[in-house]
Design a protein around this motif. Structure first.
Motif, PDB file in Angstrom:
ATOM      1  N   GLU A 134       0.851  -1.183   0.000  1.00 28.84           N
ATOM      2  CA  GLU A 134       0.000   0.000   0.000  1.00 28.84           C
ATOM      3  C   GLU A 134       0.891   1.240   0.000  1.00 28.84           C
ATOM      4  O   GLU A 134       1.909   1.282   0.683  1.00 28.84           O
ATOM      5  N   ALA A 135       0.518   2.227  -0.778  1.00 33.84           N
ATOM      6  CA  ALA A 135       1.256   3.487  -0.822  1.00 33.84           C
ATOM      7  C   ALA A 135       0.248   4.629  -0.773  1.00 33.84           C
ATOM      8  O   ALA A 135      -0.890   4.485  -1.205  1.00 33.84           O
ATOM      9  N   ARG A 136       0.700   5.742  -0.213  1.00 32.22           N
ATOM     10  CA  ARG A 136      -0.167   6.923  -0.166  1.00 32.22           C
ATOM     11  C   ARG A 136       0.679   8.177  -0.275  1.00 32.22           C
ATOM     12  O   ARG A 136       1.872   8.175   0.042  1.00 32.22           O
ATOM     13  N   ASN A 137       0.037   9.244  -0.711  1.00 27.45           N
ATOM     14  CA  ASN A 137       0.703  10.536  -0.791  1.00 27.45           C
ATOM     15  C   ASN A 137       0.751  11.110   0.620  1.00 27.45           C
ATOM     16  O   ASN A 137      -0.279  11.315   1.253  1.00 27.45           O
ATOM     17  N   ILE A 138       1.951  11.392   1.118  1.00 26.60           N
ATOM     18  CA  ILE A 138       2.087  11.905   2.478  1.00 26.60           C
ATOM     19  C   ILE A 138       1.900  13.420   2.553  1.00 26.60           C
ATOM     20  O   ILE A 138       1.882  13.989   3.640  1.00 26.60           O
ATOM     21  N   ILE A 139       1.769  14.065   1.404  1.00 28.76           N
ATOM     22  CA  ILE A 139       1.614  15.522   1.351  1.00 28.76           C
ATOM     23  C   ILE A 139       0.123  15.864   1.340  1.00 28.76           C
ATOM     24  O   ILE A 139      -0.624  15.364   0.502  1.00 28.76           O
ATOM     25  N   PRO A 140      -0.344  16.708   2.251  1.00 31.69           N
ATOM     26  CA  PRO A 140      -1.763  17.087   2.288  1.00 31.69           C
ATOM     27  C   PRO A 140      -2.230  17.741   0.982  1.00 31.69           C
ATOM     28  O   PRO A 140      -1.450  18.388   0.282  1.00 31.69           O
ATOM     29  N   GLU A 141      -3.513  17.572   0.680  1.00 28.25           N
ATOM     30  CA  GLU A 141      -4.097  18.080  -0.566  1.00 28.25           C
ATOM     31  C   GLU A 141      -3.926  19.579  -0.767  1.00 28.25           C
ATOM     32  O   GLU A 141      -3.869  20.046  -1.889  1.00 28.25           O
ATOM     33  N   ARG A 142      -3.819  20.339   0.296  1.00 29.33           N
ATOM     34  CA  ARG A 142      -3.686  21.791   0.115  1.00 29.33           C
ATOM     35  C   ARG A 142      -2.330  22.186  -0.455  1.00 29.33           C
ATOM     36  O   ARG A 142      -2.080  23.351  -0.734  1.00 29.33           O
ATOM     37  N   TYR A 143      -1.458  21.189  -0.661  1.00 31.26           N
ATOM     38  CA  TYR A 143      -0.166  21.415  -1.308  1.00 31.26           C
ATOM     39  C   TYR A 143      -0.092  20.730  -2.677  1.00 31.26           C
ATOM     40  O   TYR A 143       0.942  20.738  -3.303  1.00 31.26           O
ATOM     41  N   ASN A 144      -1.201  20.102  -3.127  1.00 26.68           N
ATOM     42  CA  ASN A 144      -1.210  19.469  -4.444  1.00 26.68           C
ATOM     43  C   ASN A 144      -2.586  19.602  -5.105  1.00 26.68           C
ATOM     44  O   ASN A 144      -2.814  20.577  -5.796  1.00 26.68           O
ATOM     45  N   LEU A 145      -3.498  18.698  -4.872  1.00 23.62           N
ATOM     46  CA  LEU A 145      -4.797  18.756  -5.551  1.00 23.62           C
ATOM     47  C   LEU A 145      -5.539  20.079  -5.336  1.00 23.62           C
ATOM     48  O   LEU A 145      -6.205  20.578  -6.232  1.00 23.62           O
ATOM     49  N   ARG A 146      -5.434  20.630  -4.156  1.00 26.82           N
ATOM     50  CA  ARG A 146      -6.061  21.924  -3.826  1.00 26.82           C
ATOM     51  C   ARG A 146      -4.980  22.923  -3.405  1.00 26.82           C
ATOM     52  O   ARG A 146      -5.135  23.636  -2.419  1.00 26.82           O
ATOM     53  N   SER A 147      -3.916  22.963  -4.175  1.00 20.05           N
ATOM     54  CA  SER A 147      -2.729  23.711  -3.778  1.00 20.05           C
ATOM     55  C   SER A 147      -2.975  25.197  -3.549  1.00 20.05           C
ATOM     56  O   SER A 147      -3.619  25.869  -4.340  1.00 20.05           O
ATOM     57  N   GLU A 148      -2.413  25.662  -2.447  1.00 19.99           N
ATOM     58  CA  GLU A 148      -2.414  27.083  -2.096  1.00 19.99           C
ATOM     59  C   GLU A 148      -1.051  27.700  -2.397  1.00 19.99           C
ATOM     60  O   GLU A 148      -0.860  28.894  -2.218  1.00 19.99           O
ATOM     61  N   LEU A 149      -0.100  26.871  -2.839  1.00 13.73           N
ATOM     62  CA  LEU A 149       1.250  27.346  -3.125  1.00 13.73           C
ATOM     63  C   LEU A 149       1.294  28.058  -4.475  1.00 13.73           C
ATOM     64  O   LEU A 149       0.692  27.596  -5.438  1.00 13.73           O
ATOM     65  N   ARG A 150       2.026  29.162  -4.531  1.00  7.34           N
ATOM     66  CA  ARG A 150       2.155  29.941  -5.765  1.00  7.34           C
ATOM     67  C   ARG A 150       3.608  30.318  -5.995  1.00  7.34           C
ATOM     68  O   ARG A 150       4.386  30.471  -5.047  1.00  7.34           O
ATOM     69  N   ALA A 151       3.967  30.492  -7.267  1.00 10.71           N
ATOM     70  CA  ALA A 151       5.291  30.980  -7.640  1.00 10.71           C
ATOM     71  C   ALA A 151       5.109  31.983  -8.773  1.00 10.71           C
ATOM     72  O   ALA A 151       4.366  31.713  -9.719  1.00 10.71           O
TER      73      ALA A 151
END
Length: 145
Positions: free
Chosen positions: A95-112
């Motif tokens: 079993e594998a999972r994404n350890i990064i919360p969705e607000r940093y990918n699918l619902r990312s709040e990060l901008r550049a």
């Protein structure tokens, strides 16, 4: 014949690209492995790079163009558990999972904001503890009527 083989070689999509690099931390520690994607908010090429030992780098030839980008960070890791393989009944897989919360990918709040000239560095800090607090329901306030 050699000239015909080279037609279309290289990446000339009309964008003036720049090199980008940076560091990714999770709860203050370098992210061991993962990927980072810069997705254009309006126009431009989407780009992706591998993260290793908390660092990533995208060469100018593959880099983003000037503009605003939404940043997505992923790190899929084994949980140490075995689960049923949906493609092969009776078989077990890791079993594998994404350890990064969705607000940093699918619902990312990060901008550049990529500038048109010069190599640029973008560092991002992922805070999984803030997400754990948010999942518990947060603080409730009593309303008087």
């Amino acid at each position: 014949m050699a000239l015909v083989a080279c037609v279309g070689c290289g990446q000339d999509d009309g964008y003036r690209r720049v090199a980008v690099s940076g560091k990714i931390t999770v709860d203050g520690n370098p992210l061991e492995t993962g990927t980072i994607s810069l997705v254009p908010i309006q126009a431009g090429p989407a780009v992706q790079a591998k993260i290793a030992a908390g660092e990533y780098a995208i060469a100018r030839s593959e880099g983003p163009a000037a503009g605003a980008y939404r940043v997505e960070v992923y790190s899929v890791q084994s949980t140490g558990r075995k689960v049923a393989d949906g493609d092969n009944p009776g078989e077990l897989i890791d079993e594998a999972r994404n350890i990064i919360p969705e607000r940093y990918n699918l619902r990312s709040e990060l901008r550049a904001e990529v500038k048109p000239d010069g190599d640029q560095q973008f560092n991002f800090a992922v805070d999984t503890k803030a997400d754990a607090k948010a999942d518990t329901g947060g603080t409730r306030k009593k309303v008087r009527r």
